[in-house]
Design a protein around this motif. Sequence first.
Motif, PDB file in Angstrom:
ATOM      1  N   ASP A 278      41.829  66.285 -26.884  1.00  0.00           N
ATOM      2  CA  ASP A 278      40.926  66.538 -27.727  1.00  0.00           C
ATOM      3  C   ASP A 278      39.474  68.373 -28.671  1.00  0.00           C
ATOM      4  OD1 ASP A 278      39.564  64.572 -26.921  1.00  0.00           O
ATOM      5  OD2 ASP A 278      38.755  64.274 -24.889  1.00  0.00           O
ATOM      6  N   ARG A 279      40.948  69.238 -27.371  1.00  0.00           N
ATOM      7  CA  ARG A 279      40.943  70.708 -27.829  1.00  0.00           C
ATOM      8  C   ARG A 279      40.615  70.926 -29.096  1.00  0.00           C
ATOM      9  NH1 ARG A 279      43.065  73.667 -22.847  1.00  0.00           N
ATOM     10  NH2 ARG A 279      42.550  76.088 -23.834  1.00  0.00           N
ATOM     11  N   VAL A 280      41.847  70.658 -30.060  1.00  0.00           N
ATOM     12  CA  VAL A 280      42.407  70.474 -30.898  1.00  0.00           C
ATOM     13  C   VAL A 280      40.566  70.286 -32.266  1.00  0.00           C
ATOM     14  CG1 VAL A 280      43.674  69.646 -32.862  1.00  0.00           C
ATOM     15  CG2 VAL A 280      44.317  69.933 -30.778  1.00  0.00           C
ATOM     16  N   LEU A 281      40.246  68.857 -30.982  1.00  0.00           N
ATOM     17  CA  LEU A 281      39.339  68.383 -32.891  1.00  0.00           C
ATOM     18  C   LEU A 281      37.959  69.524 -32.255  1.00  0.00           C
ATOM     19  CD1 LEU A 281      39.828  64.432 -31.310  1.00  0.00           C
ATOM     20  CD2 LEU A 281      40.713  66.056 -33.016  1.00  0.00           C
ATOM     21  N   SER A 282      37.848  69.994 -30.749  1.00  0.00           N
ATOM     22  CA  SER A 282      36.536  70.709 -31.222  1.00  0.00           C
ATOM     23  C   SER A 282      36.901  71.781 -31.672  1.00  0.00           C
ATOM     24  CB  SER A 282      36.154  71.127 -29.564  1.00  0.00           C
ATOM     25  OG  SER A 282      36.216  70.065 -29.008  1.00  0.00           O
ATOM     26  N   GLU A 283      38.260  72.713 -32.004  1.00  0.00           N
ATOM     27  CA  GLU A 283      38.457  73.599 -32.514  1.00  0.00           C
ATOM     28  C   GLU A 283      38.653  73.099 -34.174  1.00  0.00           C
ATOM     29  OE1 GLU A 283      38.754  77.013 -31.817  1.00  0.00           O
ATOM     30  OE2 GLU A 283      39.705  77.478 -33.720  1.00  0.00           O
ATOM     31  N   VAL A 284      39.151  71.810 -34.525  1.00  0.00           N
ATOM     32  CA  VAL A 284      38.660  71.913 -36.187  1.00  0.00           C
ATOM     33  C   VAL A 284      37.010  72.249 -36.448  1.00  0.00           C
ATOM     34  CG1 VAL A 284      38.835  69.999 -36.865  1.00  0.00           C
ATOM     35  CG2 VAL A 284      40.972  70.371 -35.885  1.00  0.00           C
ATOM     36  N   ALA A 285      36.498  71.134 -35.721  1.00  0.00           N
ATOM     37  CA  ALA A 285      34.886  71.199 -35.650  1.00  0.00           C
ATOM     38  C   ALA A 285      34.509  72.505 -35.688  1.00  0.00           C
ATOM     39  CB  ALA A 285      34.601  70.478 -34.426  1.00  0.00           C
ATOM     40  N   ARG A 331      45.090  77.502 -40.436  1.00  0.00           N
ATOM     41  CA  ARG A 331      45.667  78.222 -39.466  1.00  0.00           C
ATOM     42  C   ARG A 331      45.398  77.104 -38.403  1.00  0.00           C
ATOM     43  NH1 ARG A 331      42.454  81.609 -37.324  1.00  0.00           N
ATOM     44  NH2 ARG A 331      39.536  80.324 -37.880  1.00  0.00           N
ATOM     45  N   PRO A 332      46.692  78.238 -37.532  1.00  0.00           N
ATOM     46  CA  PRO A 332      47.230  77.871 -36.768  1.00  0.00           C
ATOM     47  C   PRO A 332      46.406  77.550 -35.746  1.00  0.00           C
ATOM     48  CG  PRO A 332      49.246  78.883 -37.298  1.00  0.00           C
ATOM     49  CD  PRO A 332      47.737  78.754 -37.753  1.00  0.00           C
ATOM     50  N   VAL A 333      46.133  76.463 -34.369  1.00  0.00           N
ATOM     51  CA  VAL A 333      45.688  76.414 -33.515  1.00  0.00           C
ATOM     52  C   VAL A 333      46.541  76.610 -32.080  1.00  0.00           C
ATOM     53  CG1 VAL A 333      43.742  75.337 -31.690  1.00  0.00           C
ATOM     54  CG2 VAL A 333      44.532  74.331 -34.177  1.00  0.00           C
ATOM     55  N   ARG A 334      45.242  78.142 -31.541  1.00  0.00           N
ATOM     56  CA  ARG A 334      46.263  78.243 -30.285  1.00  0.00           C
ATOM     57  C   ARG A 334      45.083  77.778 -28.760  1.00  0.00           C
ATOM     58  NH1 ARG A 334      49.913  81.712 -30.218  1.00  0.00           N
ATOM     59  NH2 ARG A 334      50.189  82.782 -32.000  1.00  0.00           N
ATOM     60  N   ILE A 335      46.048  77.232 -27.853  1.00  0.00           N
ATOM     61  CA  ILE A 335      45.355  76.019 -27.136  1.00  0.00           C
ATOM     62  C   ILE A 335      46.703  76.900 -26.009  1.00  0.00           C
ATOM     63  CG2 ILE A 335      45.661  73.950 -25.728  1.00  0.00           C
ATOM     64  CD1 ILE A 335      44.350  72.922 -28.271  1.00  0.00           C
ATOM     65  N   ASP A 336      46.055  77.558 -25.149  1.00  0.00           N
ATOM     66  CA  ASP A 336      46.544  78.174 -23.839  1.00  0.00           C
ATOM     67  C   ASP A 336      48.195  79.160 -23.915  1.00  0.00           C
ATOM     68  OD1 ASP A 336      44.743  76.654 -22.293  1.00  0.00           O
ATOM     69  OD2 ASP A 336      45.810  74.817 -21.659  1.00  0.00           O
ATOM     70  N   GLY A 337      47.523  79.693 -25.108  1.00  0.00           N
ATOM     71  CA  GLY A 337      48.320  80.444 -25.680  1.00  0.00           C
ATOM     72  C   GLY A 337      50.242  79.633 -26.790  1.00  0.00           C
ATOM     73  N   ASP A 338      49.333  78.518 -26.397  1.00  0.00           N
ATOM     74  CA  ASP A 338      50.382  78.087 -27.439  1.00  0.00           C
ATOM     75  C   ASP A 338      50.237  77.706 -28.897  1.00  0.00           C
ATOM     76  OD1 ASP A 338      52.818  77.227 -25.447  1.00  0.00           O
ATOM     77  OD2 ASP A 338      51.925  75.568 -24.711  1.00  0.00           O
ATOM     78  N   ARG A 339      51.091  77.853 -29.500  1.00  0.00           N
ATOM     79  CA  ARG A 339      50.196  77.487 -31.575  1.00  0.00           C
ATOM     80  C   ARG A 339      50.708  76.271 -31.565  1.00  0.00           C
ATOM     81  NH1 ARG A 339      51.445  80.987 -35.787  1.00  0.00           N
ATOM     82  NH2 ARG A 339      52.103  79.748 -37.280  1.00  0.00           N
ATOM     83  N   LEU A 340      50.268  75.587 -32.152  1.00  0.00           N
ATOM     84  CA  LEU A 340      49.178  74.990 -32.193  1.00  0.00           C
ATOM     85  C   LEU A 340      49.593  74.273 -33.728  1.00  0.00           C
ATOM     86  CD1 LEU A 340      48.330  71.866 -29.873  1.00  0.00           C
ATOM     87  CD2 LEU A 340      50.310  71.376 -31.533  1.00  0.00           C
ATOM     88  N   GLU A 341      50.377  73.812 -35.061  1.00  0.00           N
ATOM     89  CA  GLU A 341      50.051  73.781 -35.999  1.00  0.00           C
ATOM     90  C   GLU A 341      49.671  72.361 -36.290  1.00  0.00           C
ATOM     91  OE1 GLU A 341      51.849  75.381 -38.861  1.00  0.00           O
ATOM     92  OE2 GLU A 341      53.142  76.332 -37.368  1.00  0.00           O
TER      93      GLU A 341
END
Length: 655
Positions: A278-285, A331-341
């Motif tokens: 969900d956080r990834v989706l919000s970030e994409v939004a 662009r990579p997404v950062r969630i709790d310090g983790d880098r997500l492609e």
Amino acid sequence: MPKGIPTLKLRAWMARRNRSDVLSERVRRTLVKTLYTQPASLAIGAFNGIASTAIAAWLSGSTWLYLGCILLSVVAVARVTAALGLSPDEMDNSTRKLELVYEVGAFSYAFLLGAIAAITIVSDVGSAIEVLMIANATCYAVGICARNAGTPSIAMGQLLLVCFPIMASALWIGTLPFIALFVTMLLLIPAMMSITFNVFKVLRDSIGAAETSAKLAEKMQHLARTDVVTGLANRAGLNHAMTETLMATEEGSELALIWVDLDRFKEVNDLLGHPVGDRVLSEVARRLRDVSPDGATIARFGGDEFIVFTPIAGRKDSERIASEIHAEIMRPVRIDGDRLEVRASLGVALLPDDGTDADQLMQHADLALYHAKMGGRSQTRFFDQSMTRNLLRRREIEEELRLAIQRNELSIYFQPILDLQNGRIRSFEALVRWFHPEKGELRPDEFIPVAEETGVIVTLGNWITAQAARVCANWPEDVTVAVNLSPLQIKAPGAALGILNALREAGLPPSRLELEVTESLFVEDNHNTAAFIEELSAAGVRFALDDFGTGYSSLGYINSFPFSKIKVDRSFVSGPNVGRKSDAIIRAVAEMGSTLEMEIVAEGLETVEQVQAVRDAGCTLGQGYYFSRAVPDYQAAMLLAQERGDGGAANRKIA
Ligand code: C2E
Ligand code: CA
Ligand code: CA
């Protein structure tokens, strides 16, 4: 006493007052508008007054009454003209002006009626005429109070202006009947006031309530059109916005529908959990909002799909916007310090080039997206007409596939899998072939996905298993058959039972059937899959993990399911990326295989060098054109006979 408190109270009071003022202003506007509704009642009133006065003037010959009649007519005409002359804009905006126009007319008219009745009382015109004019005036006063209860000040003003002249003249005459008339009217005034105010309150409250529920409905509608996770429009919101935008577009304007689909987003959800998803989706939004042009509608359309519907200045502009969106999402997404492609595929359709209505645009953007994904994902594709042709071909295939089995157009070919140590055929992989009467031979890659999408794969898969089992039953007992299984087949109810039935009918022991499955199976649904594999394993059927190395290559699956074989994907053997790295991977997999007592099959062997390399790396079995292509059942039988005829000698091809 601290100074702040009264100030606060005062502010709160003022805020409350303002709120109620806002409401009453809107309610007032609605109520004032009621003054102008039903102009027929106004006209009837005016006609009555003028006609009665004309009759009274004619019968009595009174100059005053003639004058009254003329003045009444002038006021009536002026009122009608003023009402007709008001623009709808004024109807909506200037409440005060509306009120004023009405007030002047209404008050003059009311006063004239009252004055005319008063004239008949004080002059000598006969009692019949007096009765006519008094009745006319009081009926008007009572009626108008009811009609104009929405604006009590006007209603009251009219009532008083009618009544006062009559009451004054009655008092002036002073006889008993006129004193009685005076008293009657004196009582009429408070009675009508109370009735008018009551009606007003009911009106005001019900309009207020209607306002509140309209606001609530608006709020609900907004919620119904919004996606909870991202705050973007949802499917309903998108449909609404698209309809509005399309209705408002002018001739010659251009729009782009950009369909964004996150690649392999399911993995994020499955591996990291839905909250992270969900956080990834919000970030994409958020990124889509940042990068989309002003005036664009942005929506989340189902799980991991987004749509940007935006005005553009030509194709070049849409290309720029699409590439900006793509770059922003990648662009990579950062969630709790983790880098997500995060990766995404985009499909774009343009208005008016690719479609003129919402449905067409959606269809074509979807088709473009499909091609972006087929073309290897993480791409942007713009719609073009050839895509429709491909779609038509798929549709054709879909229809014909249903008939192909009945028409005997399908057959199973068998490709041998050999022991790399001694060159003996250990099993055959069953591969389906479709010989189409017009299109010629169709490759499984072309029609298996269509069969999967349409669900035909269940029937087709059962047929393939049954055929393969029947053929295998004629081979020597140590030769097995491998059948490819689609994830969809496993999900169908009674899938395991269907396979066991096919085996029984063919008279083939379950241990001679091997089912090849791919990793995609495990990502989708663990419960069904586990039950299916357990049931068949218990019966003796074996399982092979196909195309290993192309998916997630998770060792977890290998550990938790009873695979007897791992088939290393042919891209490690003969693809463009073959080299030291792939060699090391094959070695590692082979080593794991020998530890876990699993056989490792190298697929796609085309040259003797490749055979040597995979054997050296530790693979135990091999399959590929170097040994044999897939062949019809009678040729498979011949291969076996040849081999056995050689007295079990090693295949000459194994060096
Ligand atoms: P797969 O399971 O990986 O099957 C192996 C494919 O590699 C076959 O292609 C085979 O002909 C091909 N192949 C074998 N040796 C070589 C080689 O040395 N070089 C190269 N370049 N290719 C080689 P095919 O028959 O076209 O099948 C393609 C895919 O279609 C299969 O891949 C499988 O995923 C699917 N498929 C085929 N038959 C069936 C079936 O009966 N049921 C299901 N569900 N899927 C099937
Ligand atoms: Ca296979
Ligand atoms: Ca394979």
